[in-house]
Design a protein around this motif. Sequence first.
Motif: not given
Length: 202
Positions: A161-162, A164-165, A168
């Motif tokens: 998750n980290t 990916e954030s 982006w």
Amino acid sequence: MQLLDALFGPVERYSDAIPARIHGIVAVVSFCTFVGVIALGFVPVTRRIETSGYSTADLQAATSRAEVDTILQAFEPVMESVMLLSVLDYIFIVAGFFLFFSLHSLSLKTLAVHNRLVLIPKVGMVLTVVSRLLDSLENLWVILIYTNPDDYATILIDLMNTSESLKWMIVSIGYPTLGIAIVLALLTRFTSLFDGRSESPQ
């Protein structure tokens, strides 16, 4: 100043070490690979994966072990396609890296006479390195999760998750930076051509 030299030094050396013609060839080949992977790889493979009711984007967006386990169970009939998508993702990452680096290098060469404007492609190249690295890490966490569905470390979900954030966030800056660098390089080239014609003897 030393920090800037450390950041921009390698990208400047890369740009200077390769002739503009080679950068152009690399950009064309990388662009064809980039588009080809999307059209011939990502699209059909993603459609096969989505027959499970989920996509790899759903997996990357999952924030709990329960969500991830549900998606992994649904992926079981299409796991070969999920694995293939991971391979295609790495090809996409490499192609995107060389495409962006080559375009930024061409812009850097054109803007070299402008002390301030030349910073834009330099920053863009650094952003490219960071975004591609984060993309690679995100893909790695996904692979480590689905290759060990019964006993993966829960921290991999947070890492996924980290990554990916952050990816982006960097990409949202990197793409406009590339666009600005190309526009400025084209304007500089056209301006220099116009000035050259106006200065030529009539």
